[in-house]
Design an enzyme around this catalytic site. Structure first.
Site, PDB file in Angstrom:
ATOM      1  N   THR A   1       0.813  -1.210   0.000  1.00  0.00           N
ATOM      2  CA  THR A   1       0.000   0.000   0.000  1.00  0.00           C
ATOM      3  C   THR A   1       0.851   1.265   0.000  1.00  0.00           C
ATOM      4  OG1 THR A   1      -0.132   0.099   2.414  1.00  0.00           O
ATOM      5  CG2 THR A   1      -1.820  -1.195   1.279  1.00  0.00           C
ATOM      6  N   ASP A   2       0.191   2.381  -0.299  1.00  0.00           N
ATOM      7  CA  ASP A   2       0.857   3.679  -0.233  1.00  0.00           C
ATOM      8  C   ASP A   2       0.588   4.306   1.136  1.00  0.00           C
ATOM      9  OD1 ASP A   2      -1.770   4.678  -0.330  1.00  0.00           O
ATOM     10  OD2 ASP A   2      -1.634   5.228  -2.443  1.00  0.00           O
ATOM     11  N   GLN A   3       0.932   5.573   1.315  1.00  0.00           N
ATOM     12  CA  GLN A   3       0.753   6.235   2.609  1.00  0.00           C
ATOM     13  C   GLN A   3      -0.703   6.332   3.035  1.00  0.00           C
ATOM     14  OE1 GLN A   3       3.021   9.906   2.005  1.00  0.00           O
ATOM     15  NE2 GLN A   3       4.236   9.293   3.778  1.00  0.00           N
TER      16      GLN A   3
END
Length: 134
Positions: free
Chosen positions: A15-17
């Site tokens: 996942t990203d932030q």
């Protein structure tokens, strides 16, 4: 059975932030689905390669509809779309735990000789399996 289903839990590293699955990380989910579809039909990808046959992707179309998020349990559904003398096509989709459609994809792969890099007809045993599902 023309369709195979499996579950994959989204890992934090995918996942990203914002906790949303990065778009490129859907490809491994779909790859797991295709390899397991083949295995479920009695086709070992490892044995296929050991016999000198590779199955590279030559075309991908992906449609992202809704995001998958960290810790979601995803259902990867893989269906044989077609097979020909040297090509095989899969239609795939990913749903969340509620059954909502998140992503769809179509893949075309070609049977290739590892030795020459040229398209080949797959082994007879594989042709028989594919013809039974087309």
């Amino acid at each position: 059975m023309n369709e195979h289903q499996l579950e994959v839990r989204v890992r934090y590293s995918e996942t990203d932030q914002m906790g949303v699955v990065y778009h490129g990380n859907y490809l491994p989910y779909f790859e797991i689905g295709r390899v397991e579809w083949l295995r479920n039909q009695g086709i070992s990808y490892k044995e296929l390669e050991e016999s000198g046959v590779a199955l590279p992707i030559v075309n991908i179309i992906i449609n992202y509809k809704k995001p998958a998020r960290y810790d979601d349990l995803l259902k990867v559904i893989t269906k044989l779309k077609f097979s020909s003398s040297v090509k095989i096509g899969f239609e795939c989709r990913i749903e969340d735990e509620k059954g909502e459609l998140l992503t769809t994809a179509d893949f075309i792969l070609v049977f290739v000789s590892i030795k020459t890099g040229r398209p080949i007809t797959p082994p007879e045993q594989i042709l028989t399996i594919l013809e039974a599902h087309s």
